[in-house]
Design a protein around this motif. Structure first.
Motif, PDB file in Angstrom:
ATOM      1  N   ARG A 201      33.617 -28.534 -11.516  1.00  0.00           N
ATOM      2  CA  ARG A 201      34.916 -29.155 -11.791  1.00  0.00           C
ATOM      3  C   ARG A 201      35.117 -30.282 -10.793  1.00  0.00           C
ATOM      4  NH1 ARG A 201      38.007 -28.449 -16.179  1.00  0.00           N
ATOM      5  NH2 ARG A 201      39.991 -28.403 -15.116  1.00  0.00           N
TER       6      ARG A 201
ATOM      7  N   ARG B 120      38.120 -32.218 -14.330  1.00  0.00           N
ATOM      8  CA  ARG B 120      37.203 -32.258 -15.472  1.00  0.00           C
ATOM      9  C   ARG B 120      35.939 -31.482 -15.159  1.00  0.00           C
ATOM     10  NH1 ARG B 120      37.148 -37.839 -18.656  1.00  0.00           N
ATOM     11  NH2 ARG B 120      39.381 -37.989 -18.998  1.00  0.00           N
ATOM     12  N   THR B 121      35.445 -30.789 -16.168  1.00  0.00           N
ATOM     13  CA  THR B 121      34.181 -30.087 -16.013  1.00  0.00           C
ATOM     14  C   THR B 121      33.073 -31.044 -16.445  1.00  0.00           C
ATOM     15  OG1 THR B 121      35.276 -28.003 -16.544  1.00  0.00           O
ATOM     16  CG2 THR B 121      32.868 -28.042 -16.707  1.00  0.00           C
TER      17      THR B 121
END
Length: 144
Positions: A87, A91-92
């Motif tokens: 992460r 956002r991954t």
């Protein structure tokens, strides 16, 4: 080679539960599922493993072209790719990709030239070039 741009089309379909079928014209259907890390079954290709496989395959295919152009003889090339998903800023995404390549060349081959071909291949890999992740190449060259 055909002139650029190249266009690749893939379709995916699924029910509310179960696997995802991925198709492209003229290719066998590939069944996919989430990886264990996302509570998937762990017995099918996932988007994450497919991405790492795309890097590995592209690296080897790039090496074939680079070695052919540079007249670098070789016997075999094994490649493993380790992608780190993390992460970042909410956002991954893949943050780190390590390509481990083990090249075997015939006796009398210039090992320095072979190593340079591996490095050029990593820089030429269009899949790796499309990623934001940090990239690392760990390569060995052995005479065999």
């Amino acid at each position: 080679m055909h002139p650029y741009p190249h266009l690749y089309t893939v379709q995916a379909s699924a029910e509310a539960t179960g696997n995802v079928a991925v198709n492209s014209a003229g290719l066998p259907t590939l069944m996919t599922a989430p990886p264990v890390e996302f509570d998937g079954p762990g017995d099918l290709w996932s988007p994450e493993t497919q991405l790492c496989a795309a890097v590995a395959s592209c690296f080897i295919l790039s090496f074939r072209a680079v070695a052919r152009a540079g007249n670098v003889p070789w016997t075999s090339l094994a490649c493993s790719v380790e992608g780190t998903l993390n992460r970042v800023e909410g956002r991954t995404r893949f943050t780190h990709v390590v390509v481990r390549a083990a090249l075997v060349v015939p006796a009398g081959t210039d090992e320095g030239k072979a190593r340079k071909a591996l490095e050029r291949s990593e820089h030429a890999c269009l899949i790796s070039n499309s990623l934001v992740a940090e990239r690392v190449l760990e390569a060995t060259v052995a005479v065999g």
